[in-house]
Design a protein around this motif. Structure first.
Motif, PDB file in Angstrom:
ATOM      1  N   THR A  15      32.843  29.896 -10.726  1.00  0.00           N
ATOM      2  CA  THR A  15      33.003  28.443 -10.910  1.00  0.00           C
ATOM      3  C   THR A  15      33.937  28.036 -12.042  1.00  0.00           C
ATOM      4  O   THR A  15      34.341  26.877 -12.116  1.00  0.00           O
ATOM      5  CB  THR A  15      31.633  27.795 -11.180  1.00  0.00           C
ATOM      6  N   LEU A  16      34.288  28.950 -12.928  1.00  0.00           N
ATOM      7  CA  LEU A  16      35.030  28.602 -14.138  1.00  0.00           C
ATOM      8  C   LEU A  16      36.386  29.286 -14.199  1.00  0.00           C
ATOM      9  O   LEU A  16      36.585  30.359 -13.615  1.00  0.00           O
ATOM     10  CB  LEU A  16      34.233  29.014 -15.388  1.00  0.00           C
ATOM     11  N   ALA A  17      37.300  28.678 -14.925  1.00  0.00           N
ATOM     12  CA  ALA A  17      38.563  29.311 -15.308  1.00  0.00           C
ATOM     13  C   ALA A  17      38.925  28.798 -16.694  1.00  0.00           C
ATOM     14  O   ALA A  17      38.584  27.668 -17.066  1.00  0.00           O
ATOM     15  CB  ALA A  17      39.677  29.000 -14.322  1.00  0.00           C
ATOM     16  N   LEU A  18      39.575  29.627 -17.472  1.00  0.00           N
ATOM     17  CA  LEU A  18      40.053  29.228 -18.787  1.00  0.00           C
ATOM     18  C   LEU A  18      41.545  28.956 -18.715  1.00  0.00           C
ATOM     19  O   LEU A  18      42.268  29.620 -17.973  1.00  0.00           O
ATOM     20  CB  LEU A  18      39.790  30.320 -19.819  1.00  0.00           C
ATOM     21  N   TYR A  19      41.989  27.981 -19.501  1.00  0.00           N
ATOM     22  CA  TYR A  19      43.420  27.725 -19.629  1.00  0.00           C
ATOM     23  C   TYR A  19      43.807  27.911 -21.092  1.00  0.00           C
ATOM     24  O   TYR A  19      43.427  27.127 -21.952  1.00  0.00           O
ATOM     25  CB  TYR A  19      43.780  26.318 -19.160  1.00  0.00           C
ATOM     26  N   LEU A  20      44.524  28.995 -21.362  1.00  0.00           N
ATOM     27  CA  LEU A  20      45.067  29.285 -22.687  1.00  0.00           C
ATOM     28  C   LEU A  20      46.584  29.245 -22.562  1.00  0.00           C
ATOM     29  O   LEU A  20      47.178  30.155 -21.959  1.00  0.00           O
ATOM     30  CB  LEU A  20      44.676  30.688 -23.173  1.00  0.00           C
ATOM     31  N   PRO A  21      47.248  28.214 -23.057  1.00  0.00           N
ATOM     32  CA  PRO A  21      48.710  28.159 -22.909  1.00  0.00           C
ATOM     33  C   PRO A  21      49.351  29.421 -23.474  1.00  0.00           C
ATOM     34  O   PRO A  21      49.221  29.728 -24.656  1.00  0.00           O
ATOM     35  CB  PRO A  21      49.099  26.916 -23.721  1.00  0.00           C
ATOM     36  N   MET A  22      49.996  30.182 -22.616  1.00  0.00           N
ATOM     37  CA  MET A  22      50.559  31.467 -23.025  1.00  0.00           C
ATOM     38  C   MET A  22      51.649  31.878 -22.047  1.00  0.00           C
ATOM     39  O   MET A  22      51.543  31.600 -20.848  1.00  0.00           O
ATOM     40  CB  MET A  22      49.462  32.538 -23.062  1.00  0.00           C
ATOM     41  N   VAL A  23      52.677  32.508 -22.568  1.00  0.00           N
ATOM     42  CA  VAL A  23      53.751  32.997 -21.713  1.00  0.00           C
ATOM     43  C   VAL A  23      54.066  34.452 -22.055  1.00  0.00           C
ATOM     44  O   VAL A  23      53.762  34.927 -23.147  1.00  0.00           O
ATOM     45  CB  VAL A  23      55.035  32.147 -21.867  1.00  0.00           C
ATOM     46  N   THR A  24      54.666  35.137 -21.119  1.00  0.00           N
ATOM     47  CA  THR A  24      55.052  36.533 -21.291  1.00  0.00           C
ATOM     48  C   THR A  24      56.569  36.617 -21.412  1.00  0.00           C
ATOM     49  O   THR A  24      57.286  36.094 -20.558  1.00  0.00           O
ATOM     50  CB  THR A  24      54.580  37.368 -20.089  1.00  0.00           C
ATOM     51  N   TYR A  25      57.036  37.251 -22.467  1.00  0.00           N
ATOM     52  CA  TYR A  25      58.474  37.370 -22.709  1.00  0.00           C
ATOM     53  C   TYR A  25      58.923  38.831 -22.640  1.00  0.00           C
ATOM     54  O   TYR A  25      58.140  39.758 -22.890  1.00  0.00           O
ATOM     55  CB  TYR A  25      58.838  36.857 -24.097  1.00  0.00           C
ATOM     56  N   ILE A  54      38.100  23.895 -15.158  1.00  0.00           N
ATOM     57  CA  ILE A  54      39.091  24.489 -16.059  1.00  0.00           C
ATOM     58  C   ILE A  54      38.742  24.111 -17.495  1.00  0.00           C
ATOM     59  O   ILE A  54      38.658  22.927 -17.835  1.00  0.00           O
ATOM     60  CB  ILE A  54      40.517  23.997 -15.736  1.00  0.00           C
ATOM     61  N   ILE A  55      38.550  25.108 -18.338  1.00  0.00           N
ATOM     62  CA  ILE A  55      38.232  24.889 -19.747  1.00  0.00           C
ATOM     63  C   ILE A  55      39.447  25.301 -20.573  1.00  0.00           C
ATOM     64  O   ILE A  55      39.906  26.445 -20.489  1.00  0.00           O
ATOM     65  CB  ILE A  55      36.996  25.694 -20.171  1.00  0.00           C
ATOM     66  N   LYS A  56      39.973  24.383 -21.364  1.00  0.00           N
ATOM     67  CA  LYS A  56      41.166  24.671 -22.162  1.00  0.00           C
ATOM     68  C   LYS A  56      40.787  25.199 -23.535  1.00  0.00           C
ATOM     69  O   LYS A  56      39.886  24.675 -24.192  1.00  0.00           O
ATOM     70  CB  LYS A  56      42.032  23.424 -22.319  1.00  0.00           C
ATOM     71  N   ILE A  57      41.492  26.249 -23.963  1.00  0.00           N
ATOM     72  CA  ILE A  57      41.379  26.787 -25.315  1.00  0.00           C
ATOM     73  C   ILE A  57      42.763  26.716 -25.941  1.00  0.00           C
ATOM     74  O   ILE A  57      43.719  27.300 -25.419  1.00  0.00           O
ATOM     75  CB  ILE A  57      40.863  28.239 -25.307  1.00  0.00           C
ATOM     76  N   ASP A  58      42.897  26.002 -27.046  1.00  0.00           N
ATOM     77  CA  ASP A  58      44.211  25.825 -27.663  1.00  0.00           C
ATOM     78  C   ASP A  58      44.744  27.144 -28.193  1.00  0.00           C
ATOM     79  O   ASP A  58      43.997  27.972 -28.731  1.00  0.00           O
ATOM     80  CB  ASP A  58      44.128  24.813 -28.813  1.00  0.00           C
ATOM     81  N   ASN A  59      46.043  27.324 -28.047  1.00  0.00           N
ATOM     82  CA  ASN A  59      46.747  28.487 -28.586  1.00  0.00           C
ATOM     83  C   ASN A  59      47.579  28.006 -29.769  1.00  0.00           C
ATOM     84  O   ASN A  59      48.582  27.324 -29.582  1.00  0.00           O
ATOM     85  CB  ASN A  59      47.644  29.098 -27.507  1.00  0.00           C
ATOM     86  N   PRO A  60      47.181  28.340 -31.008  1.00  0.00           N
ATOM     87  CA  PRO A  60      47.891  27.815 -32.169  1.00  0.00           C
ATOM     88  C   PRO A  60      49.335  28.314 -32.286  1.00  0.00           C
ATOM     89  O   PRO A  60      50.135  27.717 -32.996  1.00  0.00           O
ATOM     90  CB  PRO A  60      47.044  28.317 -33.357  1.00  0.00           C
ATOM     91  N   ASN A  61      49.662  29.385 -31.581  1.00  0.00           N
ATOM     92  CA  ASN A  61      51.022  29.926 -31.629  1.00  0.00           C
ATOM     93  C   ASN A  61      51.908  29.387 -30.521  1.00  0.00           C
ATOM     94  O   ASN A  61      53.079  29.757 -30.428  1.00  0.00           O
ATOM     95  CB  ASN A  61      50.986  31.455 -31.528  1.00  0.00           C
ATOM     96  N   PHE A  62      51.356  28.521 -29.682  1.00  0.00           N
ATOM     97  CA  PHE A  62      52.097  28.052 -28.514  1.00  0.00           C
ATOM     98  C   PHE A  62      52.816  26.759 -28.840  1.00  0.00           C
ATOM     99  O   PHE A  62      52.199  25.757 -29.202  1.00  0.00           O
ATOM    100  CB  PHE A  62      51.147  27.831 -27.336  1.00  0.00           C
ATOM    101  N   GLU A  63      54.138  26.813 -28.730  1.00  0.00           N
ATOM    102  CA  GLU A  63      54.940  25.624 -28.922  1.00  0.00           C
ATOM    103  C   GLU A  63      55.331  25.105 -27.544  1.00  0.00           C
ATOM    104  O   GLU A  63      54.800  25.512 -26.537  1.00  0.00           O
ATOM    105  CB  GLU A  63      56.178  25.961 -29.758  1.00  0.00           C
TER     106      GLU A  63
END
Length: 271
Positions: free
Chosen positions: A190-200, A249-258
């Protein structure tokens, strides 16, 4: 060969856990970036290197560029500071979405989770070397960390913590390959997390030409739409199976994400 016409050589680690679709996807992205720039930049070599490296050890190695000179990892400040970051998300932001591995005996506990505050009452099992771990800690989430990746699954089975967050393109394969040992572990429905993140893609600071070439190739793949074609080739089934539009969808902030660039597919995962 004309004077100055160098052969660009990518040296990238072989995967530790076999040549799974994640490594195939990453290899194909880099290889295609070399192929589509061949007319401008000339010939290339693509070498996969045997070696067992944590991300920390890989960062040390990539700085001199002798053993490896290319590495693909979630964006983070340490890598940005010590390697050349090609700031084009090779998974188009798909890494931002996580599902949860849980012990099926605890499913009722998760059925009551609706908010980040609710989830914060439960404990996540995480690897010390994951970028995700620093994000969870910065958000004040309860965590229990381990140095051994495989050990996390057994710890979950023994109820040492409540869940392991994994990317939607990882979680089903990881559970399937361990199903004989982890009969009591399931993907929470029932759940998903959203952590703004990208792969470089990161390249050795000793290889600025190679970094420039890979970036040029990736931009060609974006312009042609091939970057999405390659992504769907490996992950379309997992995206459909995750069914994010029917999850909380539960959001968790990413402090390193611009404000990262080129997240064109952000809404696609929710359709």
């Amino acid at each position: 060969m004309p004077k100055g016409y160098a052969i660009d050589t990518v040296k990238i680690l072989k995967p530790l856990l076999g040549h799974d679709k994640r490594s195939k996807h990453k290899d194909e992205i880099v290889l295609r970036s070399l192929q589509v720039t061949e007319e401008e930049y000339g010939p290339y070599k693509f070498e996969t290197i045997d070696g067992n490296m944590t991300p920390g050890r890989a960062l040390i190695s990539i700085q001199d560029g002798e053993m490896i000179n290319t590495f693909i990892i979630p964006s983070n400040d340490e890598w940005d500071a010590h390697a050349i970051a090609i700031k084009i998300p090779v998974r188009q932001g798909l890494l931002s979405y996580r599902l949860l591995l849980v012990n099926k005996a605890n499913l009722d506990k998760f059925s009551k989770v609706k908010t980040l505050a609710d989830l914060s009452q439960l404990t996540a099992g995480l690897h010390n070397g994951w970028v995700t771990t620093s994000i969870f800690k910065a958000a004040g989430m309860k965590t229990l960390t381990a140095h051994n990746y495989e050990g996390l699954f057994l710890m979950l089975s023994r109820n040492r913590f409540d869940y392991i967050p994994r990317a939607i393109y990882e979680i089903y394969d990881e559970l399937h390959t361990r199903k004989s040992e982890l009969k009591d572990i399931v993907v929470e429905p029932t759940l998903a997390l959203y952590l703004p993140m990208v792969t470089y893609v990161y390249v050795s600071p000793k290889e600025p030409r190679l970094a420039k070439r890979i970036e040029a190739g990736l931009r060609i793949l974006i312009a042609s739409g091939e970057i999405n074609t390659i992504l769907n080739k490996y992950y379309a089934e997992d995206i459909a199976r995750a069914d994010l539009s029917n999850r909380t969808i539960i959001k968790i902030d990413n402090p390193n994400f611009e404000a990262k660039e080129l997240l064109q597919n952000q809404s696609l995962w929710l359709e």
